[in-house]
Design a protein around this motif. Structure first.
Motif, mmCIF file in Angstrom:
data_model
loop_
_atom_site.group_PDB
_atom_site.id
_atom_site.type_symbol
_atom_site.label_atom_id
_atom_site.label_comp_id
_atom_site.label_asym_id
_atom_site.label_seq_id
_atom_site.Cartn_x
_atom_site.Cartn_y
_atom_site.Cartn_z
ATOM 1 N N SER A 77 36.742 76.427 66.593
ATOM 2 C CA SER A 77 35.762 75.981 65.489
ATOM 3 C C SER A 77 35.109 74.587 65.811
ATOM 4 C CB SER A 77 36.659 76.308 64.083
ATOM 5 O OG SER A 77 37.506 75.185 63.979
ATOM 6 N N PRO A 79 33.307 72.866 67.995
ATOM 7 C CA PRO A 79 31.905 72.740 68.115
ATOM 8 C C PRO A 79 31.196 72.917 67.088
ATOM 9 C CG PRO A 79 32.883 73.691 69.947
ATOM 10 C CD PRO A 79 33.891 74.042 68.732
ATOM 11 N N GLU A 80 31.301 74.052 66.250
ATOM 12 C CA GLU A 80 30.459 74.540 65.096
ATOM 13 C C GLU A 80 30.753 73.388 63.989
ATOM 14 O OE1 GLU A 80 27.868 75.836 62.059
ATOM 15 O OE2 GLU A 80 28.140 76.063 64.345
ATOM 16 N N THR A 81 32.207 72.761 63.942
ATOM 17 C CA THR A 81 32.420 71.706 62.841
ATOM 18 C C THR A 81 31.479 70.461 63.199
ATOM 19 O OG1 THR A 81 34.781 72.675 62.617
ATOM 20 C CG2 THR A 81 34.140 70.055 62.092
ATOM 21 N N ALA A 82 31.164 70.200 64.429
ATOM 22 C CA ALA A 82 30.786 68.889 64.915
ATOM 23 C C ALA A 82 29.001 69.191 64.496
ATOM 24 C CB ALA A 82 30.744 68.693 66.336
ATOM 25 N N ARG A 83 28.569 70.315 64.674
ATOM 26 C CA ARG A 83 27.174 70.774 64.376
ATOM 27 C C ARG A 83 27.139 70.526 62.841
ATOM 28 N NH1 ARG A 83 27.531 74.058 69.009
ATOM 29 N NH2 ARG A 83 28.593 75.736 67.830
ATOM 30 N N ARG A 84 27.841 71.133 62.037
ATOM 31 C CA ARG A 84 27.859 71.132 60.717
ATOM 32 C C ARG A 84 27.999 69.573 60.125
ATOM 33 N NH1 ARG A 84 31.695 74.528 57.250
ATOM 34 N NH2 ARG A 84 30.153 74.042 55.665
ATOM 35 N N ALA A 86 26.792 66.986 61.760
ATOM 36 C CA ALA A 86 25.716 66.218 62.415
ATOM 37 C C ALA A 86 24.571 66.734 61.340
ATOM 38 C CB ALA A 86 25.383 66.715 63.681
ATOM 39 N N ARG A 87 24.576 68.093 60.774
ATOM 40 C CA ARG A 87 23.797 68.738 59.697
ATOM 41 C C ARG A 87 24.031 67.958 58.495
ATOM 42 N NH1 ARG A 87 24.214 73.388 62.875
ATOM 43 N NH2 ARG A 87 25.661 74.285 61.165
ATOM 44 N N GLN A 89 26.259 69.052 56.421
ATOM 45 C CA GLN A 89 26.619 70.229 55.700
ATOM 46 C C GLN A 89 28.220 69.826 55.551
ATOM 47 O OE1 GLN A 89 25.449 73.353 58.335
ATOM 48 N NE2 GLN A 89 23.404 73.460 57.008
#
Length: 296
Positions: A77, A79-84, A86-87, A89
């Motif tokens: 999880s 990679p998605e945590t990093a993207r969230r 960065a957004r 969220q």
């Protein structure tokens, strides 16, 4: 020990057969056996009981398995945590506020932000404007709701959010005894120029302090400051016990307290501004969302 070894351990634990586990992992059996053996040697624990015909988890291996699965799920999880993050969220937001903001823009702003970004951890801290500026520059908070000061540091950005007139908070006894005249529900400021005044200290809120004292100067008077306090709740409490009057933002009328009467000023009243301040350089994504939402 690495994630690849942990994945290999799970495969063997689920297949209970090194050959099938190797096929599942797309590798040959000998390096898989060597990897599991190296893992056991590093841990100092036997994870599997092996015979020529069977492979079984040891008691420790069976209890360790769910912990390993949890680690692998967490890693998957990331990679998605990093993207969230960065957004904006996910993550955190440390917001400070002056006491008057609690009765005006803070509740709606935080309510809207939490509705839009429920996974962001918001922490609130009440502080005077000068303390907030120091905390921002030191990296102790991410943004603040302040009464703006002249000469804001170059590294900070500021957005005005609210301007509102000042009203007089006076002891109820002054009205009931006829000490002041407010028959039409408004106060002629000239009637109270000599009355004791409760005010913010200039060091804590120079802009607010100067607005009040300048209003006295405009009326050709010197304020008779009887007490200073850094929180609006304290100022209103002192008014309630009859210590003096105070000029406060109109939104403070929401703070109802026995013994206090709020009176709009007759004529043109001075105004106070509240706004949002944050570090100009590399703001957190959560701060960027807050700035955008505050602007709306």
């Amino acid at each position: 020990m690495n994630l690849r070894q942990l994945s290999q351990f799970v495969a063997v634990a689920e297949e209970l057969h090194f050959g099938r586990a190797a096929d599942r992992l797309g590798m040959t059996q000998p390096p898989l056996s060597q990897s599991i053996q190296a893992l056991e040697e590093e841990l100092g624990v036997a994870l599997f009981a092996r015979t020529r015909r069977s492979v079984a988890l040891t008691a420790v291996g069976a209890e360790w398995l769910p912990h390993v699965r949890q680690v692998l799920e967490g890693a998957a999880s990331l990679p998605e945590t990093a993207r969230r993050l960065a957004r904006g969220q996910l993550g955190s937001l440390r917001l400070a506020f002056v006491s008057i903001a609690a009765y005006s823009i803070l509740p709606e702003l935080i309510s809207s932000f939490k509705a839009a970004f429920p996974a962001v951890d918001v922490s609130l801290r009440e502080a005077t404007s000068d303390v907030q500026i120091e905390a921002l520059l030191a990296g102790e908070i991410d943004a603040g709701l302040i009464i703006p000061q002249t000469g804001l540091q170059a590294g900070l950005a500021y957005r005005p959010l609210l301007r509102e007139p000042l009203v007089a908070a006076v002891p109820q006894d002054w009205v009931e005894s006829g000490r002041i005249d407010c028959a039409d529900g408004r106060l002629v400021f000239g009637e109270v120029l000599g009355e004791p005044l409760i005010l913010f200290p200039r060091q804590s809120a120079p802009a607010f302090h100067d607005i009040v004292t300048s209003f006295y100067a405009l009326n050709r008077a010197e304020p008779a400051i009887v007490q200073e306090a850094i929180q609006m709740q304290t100022i209103i409490a002192l008014v309630a016990v009859g210590l003096g009057l105070a000029l406060v933002p109109r939104s403070l009328m929401a703070l109802q307290r026995d013994g206090v009467r709020y009176l709009p000023l007759a004529g043109e009243a001075p105004e106070i501004e509240t706004g949002l301040v944050w570090r100009r350089r590399d703001p957190l994504p959560t701060v960027a969302h807050l700035v955008e939402m505050a602007g709306e």
